[in-house]
Scaffold this motif. Structure first.
Motif, PDB file in Angstrom:
ATOM      1  N   THR A 116       4.835  -0.039   0.883  1.00 43.79           N
ATOM      2  CA  THR A 116       5.820   0.046   1.875  1.00 43.79           C
ATOM      3  C   THR A 116       5.871  -1.141   1.158  1.00 43.79           C
ATOM      4  O   THR A 116       5.535  -2.313   0.089  1.00 43.79           O
ATOM      5  CB  THR A 116       4.932  -0.365   3.464  1.00 43.79           C
ATOM      6  N   SER A 117       7.512  -2.079   1.819  1.00 44.91           N
ATOM      7  CA  SER A 117       8.378  -3.231   1.665  1.00 44.91           C
ATOM      8  C   SER A 117       6.937  -4.787   2.112  1.00 44.91           C
ATOM      9  O   SER A 117       7.432  -5.393   1.171  1.00 44.91           O
ATOM     10  CB  SER A 117       9.608  -3.205   2.517  1.00 44.91           C
ATOM     11  N   SER A 118       6.850  -4.458   3.088  1.00 46.46           N
ATOM     12  CA  SER A 118       5.366  -6.252   2.982  1.00 46.46           C
ATOM     13  C   SER A 118       4.532  -5.686   2.206  1.00 46.46           C
ATOM     14  O   SER A 118       4.250  -7.358   1.813  1.00 46.46           O
ATOM     15  CB  SER A 118       4.790  -5.715   4.261  1.00 46.46           C
ATOM     16  N   GLY A 119       4.967  -5.195   1.211  1.00 47.02           N
ATOM     17  CA  GLY A 119       3.094  -4.996   0.055  1.00 47.02           C
ATOM     18  C   GLY A 119       2.537  -5.187   0.678  1.00 47.02           C
ATOM     19  O   GLY A 119       1.465  -4.975  -0.066  1.00 47.02           O
ATOM     20  N   GLN A 120       2.020  -5.381   2.136  1.00 43.32           N
ATOM     21  CA  GLN A 120       0.437  -5.323   2.102  1.00 43.32           C
ATOM     22  C   GLN A 120      -0.595  -4.108   2.877  1.00 43.32           C
ATOM     23  O   GLN A 120      -1.214  -3.888   3.005  1.00 43.32           O
ATOM     24  CB  GLN A 120       0.672  -6.138   4.096  1.00 43.32           C
ATOM     25  N   THR A 121       1.472  -2.963   2.624  1.00 44.22           N
ATOM     26  CA  THR A 121       0.148  -1.567   2.715  1.00 44.22           C
ATOM     27  C   THR A 121       0.670  -0.439   1.917  1.00 44.22           C
ATOM     28  O   THR A 121       1.878  -0.982   1.387  1.00 44.22           O
ATOM     29  CB  THR A 121       0.266  -0.850   4.702  1.00 44.22           C
ATOM     30  N   GLY A 122       0.409   1.325   2.259  1.00 47.39           N
ATOM     31  CA  GLY A 122       0.952   1.686   1.912  1.00 47.39           C
ATOM     32  C   GLY A 122       0.991   3.348   2.228  1.00 47.39           C
ATOM     33  O   GLY A 122       0.040   3.189   3.469  1.00 47.39           O
ATOM     34  N   ILE A 123       2.089   3.485   1.872  1.00 52.19           N
ATOM     35  CA  ILE A 123       2.005   5.216   3.095  1.00 52.19           C
ATOM     36  C   ILE A 123       0.887   6.758   1.684  1.00 52.19           C
ATOM     37  O   ILE A 123       1.504   6.160   0.266  1.00 52.19           O
ATOM     38  CB  ILE A 123       3.174   5.702   2.872  1.00 52.19           C
ATOM     39  N   VAL A 124       0.109   7.113   2.110  1.00 53.12           N
ATOM     40  CA  VAL A 124      -0.620   7.896   1.613  1.00 53.12           C
ATOM     41  C   VAL A 124      -0.335   9.441   1.821  1.00 53.12           C
ATOM     42  O   VAL A 124      -0.509   9.576   3.275  1.00 53.12           O
ATOM     43  CB  VAL A 124      -2.106   7.728   1.333  1.00 53.12           C
ATOM     44  N   TRP A 125       0.210  10.059   1.265  1.00 50.95           N
ATOM     45  CA  TRP A 125       0.085  11.801   1.475  1.00 50.95           C
ATOM     46  C   TRP A 125      -0.919  12.512   0.941  1.00 50.95           C
ATOM     47  O   TRP A 125      -1.522  12.411  -0.347  1.00 50.95           O
ATOM     48  CB  TRP A 125       1.841  12.409   0.985  1.00 50.95           C
ATOM     49  N   VAL A 126      -1.707  13.192   2.215  1.00 50.19           N
ATOM     50  CA  VAL A 126      -2.166  14.374   1.086  1.00 50.19           C
ATOM     51  C   VAL A 126      -2.331  15.796   1.807  1.00 50.19           C
ATOM     52  O   VAL A 126      -1.826  16.017   3.185  1.00 50.19           O
ATOM     53  CB  VAL A 126      -3.890  13.916   2.275  1.00 50.19           C
ATOM     54  N   ARG A 127      -2.776  17.158   1.660  1.00 50.20           N
ATOM     55  CA  ARG A 127      -3.111  18.314   1.901  1.00 50.20           C
ATOM     56  C   ARG A 127      -4.161  18.654   2.085  1.00 50.20           C
ATOM     57  O   ARG A 127      -5.147  18.082   1.335  1.00 50.20           O
ATOM     58  CB  ARG A 127      -1.797  19.035   0.946  1.00 50.20           C
ATOM     59  N   THR A 128      -4.459  18.628   3.040  1.00 53.54           N
ATOM     60  CA  THR A 128      -5.876  18.944   3.889  1.00 53.54           C
ATOM     61  C   THR A 128      -5.896  20.361   4.043  1.00 53.54           C
ATOM     62  O   THR A 128      -5.654  20.786   5.028  1.00 53.54           O
ATOM     63  CB  THR A 128      -6.409  17.631   4.943  1.00 53.54           C
ATOM     64  N   THR A 129      -7.255  20.991   3.451  1.00 52.27           N
ATOM     65  CA  THR A 129      -7.714  22.114   3.981  1.00 52.27           C
ATOM     66  C   THR A 129      -8.468  22.355   4.339  1.00 52.27           C
ATOM     67  O   THR A 129      -9.803  21.819   4.130  1.00 52.27           O
ATOM     68  CB  THR A 129      -7.551  23.523   2.740  1.00 52.27           C
ATOM     69  N   GLY A 130      -8.779  23.276   5.600  1.00 54.98           N
ATOM     70  CA  GLY A 130     -10.722  23.270   5.880  1.00 54.98           C
ATOM     71  C   GLY A 130     -10.841  24.528   6.297  1.00 54.98           C
ATOM     72  O   GLY A 130     -10.306  25.661   6.170  1.00 54.98           O
TER      73      GLY A 130
END
Length: 342
Positions: A116-130
């Motif tokens: 993210t622009s703040s540099g303090q966090t980030g976004i993680v995308w995951v594909r999950t299968t049960g």
């Protein structure tokens, strides 16, 4: 060397990484009883063996959101233990019913990363299968979550935002083997409305409301073995308040939708979803739905209805302000497909 883990931070993820989540979970009738104690869930197919057998199934399967919460909970220690917020869902499909005695496990693949622009966090995308104990997939979905960085000065990974579909096609939906609504019991289901009684653009105010209690939401989150700190530890958020698990709001809203959508029996697809604003104990949740589409299926007597389910803390169907921003009382905006009598 410490034997405990603080959980993963944003810089710990790698694009394409596959994570097998720990602690498979065997579901029993106890989960069903607790689910119905926590939410006003009344859909007949998930409540009655007799009703389910009249619809061609051997018995009543678990509520589809029990499956979702169980699989989701498996992922939390690896994906969202240090989350700021769970941001959204896409491309979700319920692939097979789950029955008492089935054991569910989960695996996720990292499909996107963006600091993210703040540099303090980030976004993680995951594909999950049960998957069940037989290795058969029962659920898959994509979610994205904002995760804290351990070190704000750590180098950002290359940005990769996955290209996700806006919605599933009706042909992408799985109808459980044997499901047949040709002899559907409308008296037992609680309402007389079938697919043809709903029109695109129709708004349904579900009328009822539920006030969230601190003990109930923490019991629910523990039930799904969701260990995210923001749900339990008042020190985990700057405001010192526990954040209600977004799935708790989904289940409350889905249960409230019975009033007007009692025959939207089984969830089949999750097109999109956003937890728009935080929910806290003492908030009162109301819900309304918009009919987005209807479609036939190849299964006997079964149609598919696409619905937008909105949960908020105020009555009415206002959603956004004049600038297109969500209003402050909106909690959830969920787009899903359900199976109902044609």
């Amino acid at each position: 060397m410490s034997k405990t883990s603080p959980g993963r931070f944003f810089e710990d993820y790698r694009l394409g990484e596959v994570i097998d989540h720990a602690v498979p979970r065997t579901l029993t009738a106890g989960e069903r009883a607790l689910y119905h104690a926590l939410y006003p869930a009344r859909h007949a197919l998930h409540s009655s063996d007799t009703f389910a057998q009249g619809c061609g199934l051997p018995a009543s399967p678990f509520d589809d959101l029990i499956v979702f919460h169980t699989v989701f909970g498996k992922t939390v220690p690896d994906i969202s233990l240090n989350a700021v917020a769970n941001l959204g869902y896409a491309e979700g499909r319920w692939l097979a019913p789950v029955w008492p005695g089935d054991t569910l496990s989960a695996r996720s693949e990292v499909i996107g990363l963006k600091q993210t622009s703040s540099g303090q966090t980030g976004i993680v995308w995951v594909r999950t299968t049960g998957r069940s104990q037989h290795g058969a997939p029962v659920l898959d979905y994509v979610r994205w979550v904002m995760v804290r960085k351990r070190d704000a000065a750590a180098a950002a990974p290359d940005t990769h935002v996955p290209d996700l579909r806006a919605a599933l096609d009706p042909g992408d939906l799985t109808v459980p083997e044997g499901l047949d609504f040709t002899r559907y019991d409308f008296a037992a289901s609680g309402e007389r409305y079938a697919l043809g009684d709903y029109t695109k653009g129709e708004i349904i105010d579900h009328v009822d409301a539920v006030t969230v209690e601190e003990a109930e939401h923490m019991m629910a989150t523990r039930l799904w073995q969701n260990t995210a700190k923001v749900h339990f530890d008042t020190r985990a958020r700057p405001d010192g308040r526990r954040l209600i698990y977004g799935g708790h709001v989904i289940s409350l809203a889905r249960a409230l939708s019975f009033n007007g959508l009692a025959n939207a029996q089984m969830l089949a697809g999750l097109n999109a979803g956003s937890h728009v604003n935080p929910c806290h104990a003492s908030d009162t949740v109301t819900a309304w739905s918009e009919v987005l589409d209807t479609a036939p299926t190849d299964a006997p007597g079964i149609g598919a209805i696409r619905l937008r389910l909105v949960a908020s803390t105020e009555p009415g169907t206002d959603l956004r302000d004049a600038d297109g921003r969500y209003l402050g009382h909106v909690l959830l905006d969920l787009d899903y497909w359900a199976l109902c009598p044609a």
